[in-house]
Design a protein around this motif. Structure first.
Motif, short mmCIF file in Angstrom:
data_model
loop_
_atom_site.label_atom_id
_atom_site.label_comp_id
_atom_site.label_asym_id
_atom_site.label_seq_id
_atom_site.Cartn_x
_atom_site.Cartn_y
_atom_site.Cartn_z
N PRO A 1 0.76 -1.24 0.00
CA PRO A 1 0.00 0.00 0.00
C PRO A 1 0.80 1.30 0.00
O PRO A 1 0.30 2.32 -0.40
N THR A 2 2.03 1.34 0.48
CA THR A 2 2.75 2.60 0.56
C THR A 2 4.01 2.57 -0.29
O THR A 2 4.56 1.51 -0.58
N ASP B 1 -0.83 12.62 -9.59
CA ASP B 1 -1.05 12.23 -8.20
C ASP B 1 0.22 12.40 -7.36
O ASP B 1 0.24 12.07 -6.20
N GLY B 2 1.29 12.89 -7.99
CA GLY B 2 2.57 13.05 -7.31
C GLY B 2 3.63 12.16 -7.92
O GLY B 2 3.47 11.64 -9.03
N ALA B 3 4.70 11.98 -7.18
CA ALA B 3 5.82 11.16 -7.65
C ALA B 3 6.60 10.65 -6.46
O ALA B 3 6.54 11.22 -5.36
N GLY C 1 3.52 8.56 0.33
CA GLY C 1 4.40 9.49 1.00
C GLY C 1 3.96 10.92 0.80
O GLY C 1 2.94 11.21 0.16
N PRO C 2 4.74 11.88 1.32
CA PRO C 2 4.35 13.29 1.28
C PRO C 2 4.32 13.90 -0.11
O PRO C 2 3.70 14.95 -0.31
N GLY D 1 16.71 13.59 -1.88
CA GLY D 1 15.91 14.76 -2.18
C GLY D 1 14.52 14.36 -2.66
O GLY D 1 14.21 13.18 -2.81
N ASN D 2 13.68 15.34 -2.89
CA ASN D 2 12.30 15.09 -3.32
C ASN D 2 12.14 15.38 -4.80
O ASN D 2 12.78 16.30 -5.33
N PRO D 3 11.28 14.64 -5.48
CA PRO D 3 11.00 14.95 -6.88
C PRO D 3 10.27 16.28 -7.00
O PRO D 3 9.53 16.69 -6.10
#
Length: 323
Positions: free
Chosen positions: A26-27, A59-61, A120-121, A35-37
């Motif tokens: 699920p996660t 929906d994000g990355a 995740g965030p 780092g973050n995308p």
């Protein structure tokens, strides 16, 4: 066809590693050391195709380190070389998640649902993008599900258990539903893989029968909307083709290729998430040849945003050209 019991047992050991790595449960773990995308802004894109309106909704990355395990049948140095050739990072992979909404004949059809509030965030942005595009969750009347990996189904249900799209009928491929909801297969699965089976039950358990539509891939689901079997990534992995009343069509590729810079450019490479790598390879070649020869518009769940464009031949493989 769905995996046989013998194929399932044989491949479970390999797949267990992917599940354990957080790829199919699920996660999605976010490796903050890398780092973050960077997420697109705005995170939605409109495109008109005949009488269809197509909305790509990011929906994000998630960012993950690139290791030997990601491409199962190619050495890491070759994988990095192909990324470098395209001017892309070589020590990590950014994996975007992009569901689509197709507005057709008064219907608002969502294709796959993203990670919801279980990622995740830098994920779980679908509802915000939907609202930014002028729609609400209650406006969605149909959800088409390509397969049951968590990043495609978790957004159907909030962590608290409530349904995200309260007015929608949920259409699922019968072979996919039959595989993941099979108690014997779940019992036989290695511990690390059981999460995928349990998650399917978490998402679909308690869904009223009148809201669940199981279909056989290859059939027409709604006027101008046809399903297409593309087994290999999972036992019931399914694509969706939309007829906008013009020469070209829109074909949703789901996870036919996870990262086009790798698995479209080198279609014979196998990502670690493919449950039947050889079947996935064959169908990837067949579908890419079809969309290139017929010139169709394509959308890919893990394609770089806007995740909507066309495939063109490039060397021994294909390249994605966004619109």
């Amino acid at each position: 066809m769905a995996l046989s019991r013998r194929q399932f047992v044989t491949q479970s050991a390999t797949l267990a590693g992917a599940f354990a790595a957080g790829a199919l449960v699920p996660t999605w773990a976010q490796n903050t050391d890398l780092g973050n995308p960077t997420l697109p802004a705005p995170g939605f894109r409109r495109h008109r195709l005949g009488h269809l309106e197509i909305l790509a909704l990011n929906d994000g990355a998630a960012r993950r380190p690139l290791g030997e395990e990601f491409v199962r049948n190619a050495p890491l140095n070759k994988v990095r070389a192909l990324l470098a050739l395209q001017g892309l990072p070589t020590d990590y992979i950014d994996i975007p998640f992009t569901p689509f909404v197709v507005v057709a004949g008064g219907r608002r059809i969502l294709i796959d649902s993203g990670l919801g509030d279980l990622g995740g965030p830098t994920t779980g942005k679908l509802l915000a993008q939907l609202q930014a595009a002028g729609l609400q969750a209650g406006d969605i009347d149909t959800v088409l599900v390509s397969h049951f990996h968590g990043d495609h189904i978790n957004g159907l249900r909030h962590k608290a258990g409530t349904w995200t799209f309260p007015n929608a009928q949920i259409w699922v491929p019968a072979p996919e539903y039959g595989f993941w909801m099979d108690d014997a297969r779940m019992e036989a699965a290695p511990a690390a893989m059981k999460g995928g089976f349990q998650n399917a039950r978490r998402v679909f358990g308690g869904l009223p029968a009148e809201r669940l539509q199981r279909f056989e891939p290859g059939t027409e689901l709604l006027p101008g909307v046809r399903s297409m079997a593309a087994y290999g990534h999972t036992p019931g992995h399914t694509l969706f083709e939309f007829d906008g009343g013009v020469r070209e069509r829109f074909l949703y590729l789901a996870d036919l290729t996870n990262i086009p810079s790798l698995f479209a450019r080198s279609p014979d490479w196998a990502v670690q998430f493919d449950m039947d790598a050889e079947a996935a390879r064959q169908v990837r070649r067949q579908v890419f040849q079809k969309v290139v020869s017929e010139g169709h518009l394509v959308g890919g769940f893990h394609f770089p945003f806007p995740a909507l464009g066309r495939m063109v031949a490039e060397g021994e493989g294909y390249e994605f050209k966004p619109v």
